[in-house]
Design a protein around this motif. Structure first.
Motif, PDB file in Angstrom:
ATOM      1  N   VAL A  23       0.839  -1.203   0.000  1.00  0.00           N
ATOM      2  CA  VAL A  23       0.000   0.000   0.000  1.00  0.00           C
ATOM      3  C   VAL A  23       0.870   1.247   0.000  1.00  0.00           C
ATOM      4  CG1 VAL A  23      -1.749   1.277   1.301  1.00  0.00           C
ATOM      5  CG2 VAL A  23      -1.829  -1.208   1.245  1.00  0.00           C
ATOM      6  N   GLU A  24       0.562   2.167  -0.916  1.00  0.00           N
ATOM      7  CA  GLU A  24       1.343   3.407  -0.955  1.00  0.00           C
ATOM      8  C   GLU A  24       0.910   4.347   0.161  1.00  0.00           C
ATOM      9  OE1 GLU A  24      -1.233   5.590  -4.468  1.00  0.00           O
ATOM     10  OE2 GLU A  24      -0.111   3.754  -4.842  1.00  0.00           O
ATOM     11  N   SER A  25       1.836   5.180   0.577  1.00  0.00           N
ATOM     12  CA  SER A  25       1.586   6.166   1.621  1.00  0.00           C
ATOM     13  C   SER A  25       0.446   7.085   1.192  1.00  0.00           C
ATOM     14  CB  SER A  25       2.864   6.968   1.844  1.00  0.00           C
ATOM     15  OG  SER A  25       2.674   7.889   2.875  1.00  0.00           O
ATOM     16  N   GLY A  26      -0.456   7.393   2.116  1.00  0.00           N
ATOM     17  CA  GLY A  26      -1.570   8.290   1.811  1.00  0.00           C
ATOM     18  C   GLY A  26      -2.847   7.575   1.420  1.00  0.00           C
ATOM     19  N   LYS A  27      -2.771   6.279   1.120  1.00  0.00           N
ATOM     20  CA  LYS A  27      -3.963   5.510   0.729  1.00  0.00           C
ATOM     21  C   LYS A  27      -4.879   5.359   1.928  1.00  0.00           C
ATOM     22  CE  LYS A  27      -5.840   2.511  -2.378  1.00  0.00           C
ATOM     23  NZ  LYS A  27      -7.158   3.012  -2.620  1.00  0.00           N
ATOM     24  N   VAL A  28      -6.186   5.496   1.691  1.00  0.00           N
ATOM     25  CA  VAL A  28      -7.183   5.448   2.762  1.00  0.00           C
ATOM     26  C   VAL A  28      -8.078   4.218   2.590  1.00  0.00           C
ATOM     27  CG1 VAL A  28      -9.187   6.667   3.748  1.00  0.00           C
ATOM     28  CG2 VAL A  28      -7.179   7.953   3.003  1.00  0.00           C
ATOM     29  N   TYR A  29      -8.355   3.550   3.700  1.00  0.00           N
ATOM     30  CA  TYR A  29      -9.248   2.384   3.717  1.00  0.00           C
ATOM     31  C   TYR A  29     -10.213   2.511   4.876  1.00  0.00           C
ATOM     32  CZ  TYR A  29      -6.152  -0.157   0.544  1.00  0.00           C
ATOM     33  OH  TYR A  29      -5.410  -0.548  -0.539  1.00  0.00           O
ATOM     34  N   THR A  30     -11.425   1.993   4.677  1.00  0.00           N
ATOM     35  CA  THR A  30     -12.351   1.896   5.805  1.00  0.00           C
ATOM     36  C   THR A  30     -12.074   0.570   6.508  1.00  0.00           C
ATOM     37  OG1 THR A  30     -14.082   0.720   4.601  1.00  0.00           O
ATOM     38  CG2 THR A  30     -14.150   3.143   4.527  1.00  0.00           C
ATOM     39  N   THR A  31     -12.489   0.494   7.758  1.00  0.00           N
ATOM     40  CA  THR A  31     -12.329  -0.741   8.516  1.00  0.00           C
ATOM     41  C   THR A  31     -13.039  -1.880   7.786  1.00  0.00           C
ATOM     42  OG1 THR A  31     -12.324   0.575  10.537  1.00  0.00           O
ATOM     43  CG2 THR A  31     -12.596  -1.778  10.805  1.00  0.00           C
ATOM     44  N   GLN A  32     -14.231  -1.608   7.242  1.00  0.00           N
ATOM     45  CA  GLN A  32     -14.995  -2.646   6.539  1.00  0.00           C
ATOM     46  C   GLN A  32     -14.248  -3.172   5.320  1.00  0.00           C
ATOM     47  OE1 GLN A  32     -16.937  -3.633   9.135  1.00  0.00           O
ATOM     48  NE2 GLN A  32     -17.706  -4.673   7.341  1.00  0.00           N
ATOM     49  N   GLU A  33     -13.609  -2.283   4.564  1.00  0.00           N
ATOM     50  CA  GLU A  33     -12.817  -2.724   3.401  1.00  0.00           C
ATOM     51  C   GLU A  33     -11.682  -3.635   3.862  1.00  0.00           C
ATOM     52  OE1 GLU A  33     -13.071   0.940   0.203  1.00  0.00           O
ATOM     53  OE2 GLU A  33     -11.878   1.255   2.016  1.00  0.00           O
ATOM     54  N   LEU A  34     -11.036  -3.263   4.956  1.00  0.00           N
ATOM     55  CA  LEU A  34      -9.928  -4.074   5.466  1.00  0.00           C
ATOM     56  C   LEU A  34     -10.412  -5.422   5.995  1.00  0.00           C
ATOM     57  CD1 LEU A  34      -7.900  -1.231   7.187  1.00  0.00           C
ATOM     58  CD2 LEU A  34      -7.247  -2.490   5.125  1.00  0.00           C
ATOM     59  N   TRP A  69      -0.322   3.399  10.417  1.00  0.00           N
ATOM     60  CA  TRP A  69      -1.622   3.913   9.983  1.00  0.00           C
ATOM     61  C   TRP A  69      -2.071   5.040  10.897  1.00  0.00           C
ATOM     62  CZ3 TRP A  69      -3.953   1.788   5.636  1.00  0.00           C
ATOM     63  CH2 TRP A  69      -3.337   0.636   5.151  1.00  0.00           C
ATOM     64  N   THR A  70      -2.787   6.004  10.310  1.00  0.00           N
ATOM     65  CA  THR A  70      -3.350   7.119  11.050  1.00  0.00           C
ATOM     66  C   THR A  70      -4.863   7.054  10.928  1.00  0.00           C
ATOM     67  OG1 THR A  70      -1.443   8.459  10.423  1.00  0.00           O
ATOM     68  CG2 THR A  70      -3.360   9.643  11.249  1.00  0.00           C
ATOM     69  N   ARG A  71      -5.544   7.277  12.044  1.00  0.00           N
ATOM     70  CA  ARG A  71      -7.011   7.309  12.017  1.00  0.00           C
ATOM     71  C   ARG A  71      -7.442   8.659  11.473  1.00  0.00           C
ATOM     72  NH1 ARG A  71     -10.297   8.927  16.283  1.00  0.00           N
ATOM     73  NH2 ARG A  71     -12.468   8.458  15.881  1.00  0.00           N
ATOM     74  N   VAL A  72      -8.157   8.659  10.360  1.00  0.00           N
ATOM     75  CA  VAL A  72      -8.630   9.889   9.722  1.00  0.00           C
ATOM     76  C   VAL A  72      -9.943  10.315  10.377  1.00  0.00           C
ATOM     77  CG1 VAL A  72      -9.374  10.918   7.527  1.00  0.00           C
ATOM     78  CG2 VAL A  72      -7.553   9.220   7.549  1.00  0.00           C
ATOM     79  N   GLN A  73     -10.819   9.350  10.574  1.00  0.00           N
ATOM     80  CA  GLN A  73     -12.083   9.535  11.283  1.00  0.00           C
ATOM     81  C   GLN A  73     -12.518   8.157  11.748  1.00  0.00           C
ATOM     82  OE1 GLN A  73     -14.159  11.184   7.801  1.00  0.00           O
ATOM     83  NE2 GLN A  73     -15.633   9.540   7.996  1.00  0.00           N
ATOM     84  N   ASN A  74     -13.639   8.078  12.446  1.00  0.00           N
ATOM     85  CA  ASN A  74     -14.110   6.790  12.932  1.00  0.00           C
ATOM     86  C   ASN A  74     -14.208   5.780  11.793  1.00  0.00           C
ATOM     87  OD1 ASN A  74     -14.392   6.363  15.610  1.00  0.00           O
ATOM     88  ND2 ASN A  74     -16.548   6.954  15.718  1.00  0.00           N
ATOM     89  N   GLY A  75     -13.493   4.664  11.910  1.00  0.00           N
ATOM     90  CA  GLY A  75     -13.574   3.612  10.914  1.00  0.00           C
ATOM     91  C   GLY A  75     -12.837   3.875   9.613  1.00  0.00           C
ATOM     92  N   VAL A  76     -12.033   4.922   9.557  1.00  0.00           N
ATOM     93  CA  VAL A  76     -11.288   5.257   8.338  1.00  0.00           C
ATOM     94  C   VAL A  76      -9.808   5.471   8.711  1.00  0.00           C
ATOM     95  CG1 VAL A  76     -11.077   6.823   6.355  1.00  0.00           C
ATOM     96  CG2 VAL A  76     -13.337   6.336   7.327  1.00  0.00           C
ATOM     97  N   TYR A  77      -8.939   4.762   8.013  1.00  0.00           N
ATOM     98  CA  TYR A  77      -7.510   4.821   8.316  1.00  0.00           C
ATOM     99  C   TYR A  77      -6.684   5.117   7.078  1.00  0.00           C
ATOM    100  CZ  TYR A  77      -8.902   2.964  12.769  1.00  0.00           C
ATOM    101  OH  TYR A  77      -9.485   2.826  13.992  1.00  0.00           O
ATOM    102  N   GLN A  78      -5.588   5.852   7.284  1.00  0.00           N
ATOM    103  CA  GLN A  78      -4.707   6.233   6.187  1.00  0.00           C
ATOM    104  C   GLN A  78      -3.310   5.688   6.458  1.00  0.00           C
ATOM    105  OE1 GLN A  78      -4.101  10.497   5.717  1.00  0.00           O
ATOM    106  NE2 GLN A  78      -3.871  10.207   3.510  1.00  0.00           N
ATOM    107  N   LYS A  79      -2.700   5.125   5.412  1.00  0.00           N
ATOM    108  CA  LYS A  79      -1.339   4.622   5.523  1.00  0.00           C
ATOM    109  C   LYS A  79      -0.384   5.806   5.649  1.00  0.00           C
ATOM    110  CE  LYS A  79       2.113   1.588   4.855  1.00  0.00           C
ATOM    111  NZ  LYS A  79       2.880   1.668   3.674  1.00  0.00           N
ATOM    112  N   LYS A  80       0.499   5.754   6.653  1.00  0.00           N
ATOM    113  CA  LYS A  80       1.481   6.843   6.863  1.00  0.00           C
ATOM    114  C   LYS A  80       2.500   6.858   5.742  1.00  0.00           C
ATOM    115  CE  LYS A  80       1.304   6.943  11.895  1.00  0.00           C
ATOM    116  NZ  LYS A  80       2.023   6.674  13.120  1.00  0.00           N
TER     117      LYS A  80
END
Length: 80
Positions: A23-34, A69-80
């Motif tokens: 995963v490239e830096s900056g990519k965002v995923y929801t918990t459900q996608e993961l 990973w950084t939490r962007v909002q509830n259930g959404v995370y971004q790769k550092k």
């Protein structure tokens, strides 16, 4: 025959550590996608199928433990 026991948290952490390598830096995923990606990975074991709700918790645990990973909002995370 002895059935192998797996820890869902341990397997989820292994999955996240392998997955984040692709995963490239900056990519965002929801918990459900993961959770869905984990479920289709070799790290998901048949015995985890009864723990649908706790898979979300295991993903959160793995993201936190990996430290990449950084939490962007509830259930959404971004790769550092």
């Amino acid at each position: 025959m002895l059935k192998e026991k797996y820890s869902q948290n341990a397997e989820t952490l292994k999955f996240i550590i392998e997955f984040e390598k692709t995963v490239e830096s900056g990519k965002v995923y929801t918990t459900q996608e993961l959770v869905q990606l984990f479920e289709s990975s070799p790290y998901n074991k048949k015995q985890f199928d009864t723990y649908k709700k706790s898979k979300t918790g295991s993903i959160w645990y793995a993201l936190k433990r990996s430290g990449n990973w950084t939490r962007v909002q509830n259930g959404v995370y971004q790769k550092k």
